[in-house]
Design an enzyme around this catalytic site. Structure first.
Site, PDB file in Angstrom:
ATOM      1  N   SER A  25       1.171  -1.344  -0.271  1.00  9.24           N
ATOM      2  CA  SER A  25      -0.369   0.111  -0.369  1.00  9.24           C
ATOM      3  C   SER A  25       0.542   1.092  -0.406  1.00  9.24           C
ATOM      4  O   SER A  25       2.099   1.043   0.593  1.00  9.24           O
ATOM      5  CB  SER A  25      -0.609   0.422   1.206  1.00  9.24           C
ATOM      6  OG  SER A  25      -1.521   1.661   1.039  1.00  9.24           O
ATOM      7  N   HIS A  50      -0.528  -1.453  -3.933  1.00 10.07           N
ATOM      8  CA  HIS A  50      -2.591  -0.857  -4.188  1.00 10.07           C
ATOM      9  C   HIS A  50      -2.273   0.819  -3.152  1.00 10.07           C
ATOM     10  O   HIS A  50      -1.688   1.067  -3.032  1.00 10.07           O
ATOM     11  CB  HIS A  50      -2.139  -2.033  -2.322  1.00 10.07           C
ATOM     12  CG  HIS A  50      -3.625  -1.761  -2.213  1.00 10.07           C
ATOM     13  ND1 HIS A  50      -4.746  -2.534  -3.012  1.00 10.07           N
ATOM     14  CD2 HIS A  50      -4.469  -1.528  -1.185  1.00 10.07           C
ATOM     15  CE1 HIS A  50      -5.511  -2.837  -1.675  1.00 10.07           C
ATOM     16  NE2 HIS A  50      -5.796  -0.869  -1.677  1.00 10.07           N
ATOM     17  N   ASP A  52      -4.743   3.117  -2.226  1.00 11.96           N
ATOM     18  CA  ASP A  52      -5.524   3.252  -1.796  1.00 11.96           C
ATOM     19  C   ASP A  52      -6.543   4.517  -2.080  1.00 11.96           C
ATOM     20  O   ASP A  52      -6.160   6.255  -1.952  1.00 11.96           O
ATOM     21  CB  ASP A  52      -5.686   3.544  -0.888  1.00 11.96           C
ATOM     22  CG  ASP A  52      -5.522   2.313   0.279  1.00 11.96           C
ATOM     23  OD1 ASP A  52      -6.427   1.008   0.056  1.00 11.96           O
ATOM     24  OD2 ASP A  52      -4.498   1.893   0.463  1.00 11.96           O
ATOM     25  N   MET A  54      -9.208   7.825  -2.480  1.00 12.82           N
ATOM     26  CA  MET A  54     -10.318   7.510  -0.752  1.00 12.82           C
ATOM     27  C   MET A  54     -10.648   9.846  -1.521  1.00 12.82           C
ATOM     28  O   MET A  54     -10.045  10.542  -2.235  1.00 12.82           O
ATOM     29  CB  MET A  54      -9.711   8.246   0.507  1.00 12.82           C
ATOM     30  CG  MET A  54      -8.965   6.658   0.886  1.00 12.82           C
ATOM     31  SD  MET A  54      -8.390   7.251   2.601  1.00 12.82           S
ATOM     32  CE  MET A  54      -7.527   6.119   2.596  1.00 12.82           C
ATOM     33  N   HIS A  83      -7.774   0.557  -4.711  1.00 15.26           N
ATOM     34  CA  HIS A  83      -9.456   0.563  -4.270  1.00 15.26           C
ATOM     35  C   HIS A  83     -10.027   1.272  -4.183  1.00 15.26           C
ATOM     36  O   HIS A  83      -9.362   2.245  -2.995  1.00 15.26           O
ATOM     37  CB  HIS A  83      -8.488   0.162  -3.089  1.00 15.26           C
ATOM     38  CG  HIS A  83      -9.425  -0.766  -1.403  1.00 15.26           C
ATOM     39  ND1 HIS A  83      -8.244  -0.722  -0.447  1.00 15.26           N
ATOM     40  CD2 HIS A  83     -10.366  -0.789  -1.428  1.00 15.26           C
ATOM     41  CE1 HIS A  83      -9.489  -0.861   0.872  1.00 15.26           C
ATOM     42  NE2 HIS A  83     -10.453  -0.375   0.031  1.00 15.26           N
ATOM     43  N   MET A  85     -11.844   3.609  -2.507  1.00  8.23           N
ATOM     44  CA  MET A  85     -13.093   4.110  -1.198  1.00  8.23           C
ATOM     45  C   MET A  85     -13.339   5.103  -1.391  1.00  8.23           C
ATOM     46  O   MET A  85     -13.346   6.228  -0.875  1.00  8.23           O
ATOM     47  CB  MET A  85     -12.087   4.217  -0.185  1.00  8.23           C
ATOM     48  CG  MET A  85     -11.034   3.068   0.549  1.00  8.23           C
ATOM     49  SD  MET A  85     -10.465   3.116   1.680  1.00  8.23           S
ATOM     50  CE  MET A  85      -8.829   1.964   1.482  1.00  8.23           C
ATOM     51  N   MET A 153     -11.691  -6.403   4.773  1.00  6.79           N
ATOM     52  CA  MET A 153     -10.503  -5.386   5.194  1.00  6.79           C
ATOM     53  C   MET A 153     -10.591  -5.951   6.948  1.00  6.79           C
ATOM     54  O   MET A 153     -11.616  -6.521   7.854  1.00  6.79           O
ATOM     55  CB  MET A 153     -11.518  -4.319   5.960  1.00  6.79           C
ATOM     56  CG  MET A 153     -12.138  -3.597   4.224  1.00  6.79           C
ATOM     57  SD  MET A 153     -10.537  -3.408   3.721  1.00  6.79           S
ATOM     58  CE  MET A 153      -9.743  -2.060   4.165  1.00  6.79           C
ATOM     59  N   ASP A 191      -6.326  -6.737   3.752  1.00 10.51           N
ATOM     60  CA  ASP A 191      -5.857  -5.218   4.429  1.00 10.51           C
ATOM     61  C   ASP A 191      -5.956  -4.744   5.620  1.00 10.51           C
ATOM     62  O   ASP A 191      -7.643  -5.013   5.820  1.00 10.51           O
ATOM     63  CB  ASP A 191      -6.626  -4.321   3.063  1.00 10.51           C
ATOM     64  CG  ASP A 191      -5.950  -2.953   3.125  1.00 10.51           C
ATOM     65  OD1 ASP A 191      -5.129  -2.939   3.438  1.00 10.51           O
ATOM     66  OD2 ASP A 191      -6.320  -2.239   1.946  1.00 10.51           O
TER      67      ASP A 191
END
Length: 236
Positions: A25, A50, A52, A54, A83, A85, A153, A191
Site C-alpha cells: 500500500s 496497492h 488507496d 479516497m 482500491h 474507497m 478489511m 488489508d
C-alpha cells in the site's frame, strides 16, 4: 460419510498451491516523490502495488486520482490495484481500469453490485469486492461469479497504521469455505494491520494476498527488510 471424510474430500483453496502475495500500500508514501516510491517498493520485492483512492465522502481522507496513478505506471511493471474507497465507484471505474490490473469497489457503496462488478470486467480489469469489518459475506454470496478478488478489511477503512482485527479471521475462513463451495477461483485479500506478527493468522484462515503499508514503508531497516520480514513470517 463421516465428518472427517467430508473434510478430507473437500477441494483445496483454488490458489493454495501458490505462495501468498504481498501488495504494498502506498497510502503512507511520500507523495512528493511518488514515482520513486513505487520504484523503491518494486525493487524491495513486493508482488504488486496497492493504491488507496479516497474521496473524503466514503472515508474522511482524500488521497489522489487516476492521473497520479497513471504517472506511476512508468515506474514499475508490477500489477496495480486500485482500491476505490469512494462514494460513487461507477463514475471512476473506467479511468482506473485503463491503468490498473484490478479495480476494487466497496460493496457498501454499490447500489447494483452485480452491475458494478460487471462494469469493471467490461473494461478489461479484474473485479474486486471489498467488505468492511461489519459487512457480512452474504452480500457477495450471489455475485461470486463476478468477483475475481474478495478483499476482507481487517481494519475500518480510511487510515493507515491501524491495529489488525484478528476477529476478522473467522470471516476470512468463512469466505474461503464460500469460495470453495461455489467452485470459483476468487482470491482472498486482506488489508489492514498486516505485519510479520499478523500474516500467519490471515493466511491460515485463507488469505492469499496481503496488503501491507506501515510494515514495509516504516520498517526501521528499510523497505526491502520489511518485505523480507513478511516473507520470513509467511514461511513460518
Amino acid at each position: 460419510m463421516s465428518g472427517a471424510e467430508q473434510t478430507a474430500s473437500r477441494p483445496s483453496h483454488p490458489t493454495s498451491d501458490e505462495a501468498p502475495q504481498i501488495a504494498a500500500s502506498v497510502l503512507g508514501a511520500d507523495y512528493a516523490r511518488f514515482g520513486e516510491e513505487v520504484t523503491e517498493l518494486d525493487e524491495a520485492g513486493v508482488d504488486r502495488i496497492h493504491f488507496d483512492i479516497m474521496d473524503g465522502h466514503f472515508v474522511p481522507d482524500i488521497t489522489f486520482g487516476a492521473d497520479v496513478v497513471t504517472r506511476c505506471r512508468d515506474h514499475s511493471a508490477l500489477g496495480f490495484e486500485a482500491h476505490l474507497m469512494v462514494a460513487n465507484p461507477d463514475d471512476r471505474i473506467e479511468e482506473f481500469a485503463q491503468i490498473c490490473e484490478t479495480v476494487i469497489v466497496h460493496v457498501e457503496t454499490c447500489t447494483h453490485l452485480h452491475r458494478t462488478l460487471g462494469m469493471v470486467r467490461s473494461y478489461g480489469a479484474r473485479a474486486g469486492a471489498a467488505l468492511n469489518p461489519s459487512t457480512p459475506l452474504s452480500v457477495v454470496a450471489n455475485v461470486l461469479d463476478q468477483v475475481d478478488l474478495l478483499l476482507v478489511m481487517t481494519v475500518n477503512p480510511g487510515f493507515g497504521g491501524q491495529d489488525y482485527l484478528a476477529t476478522m479471521e473467522p470471516k476470512i475462513a468463512a469466505a474461503w469455505d464460500m469460495i470453495v463451495d461455489a467452485g470459483v477461483e476468487t482470491v482472498i485479500e486482506v488489508d489492514g494491520g498486516i505485519s510479520s506478527e499478523t500474516v500467519a493468522g490471515a493466511v491460515a484462515a485463507g488469505a492469499r494476498r496481503l496488503v501491507a503499508g506501515s510494515a514495509i514503508l516504516s520498517h526501521q531497516d528499510g523497505r526491502k527488510a520489511g518485505v523480507t520480514a513478511l516473507r520470513e513470517a509467511l514461511r513460518g
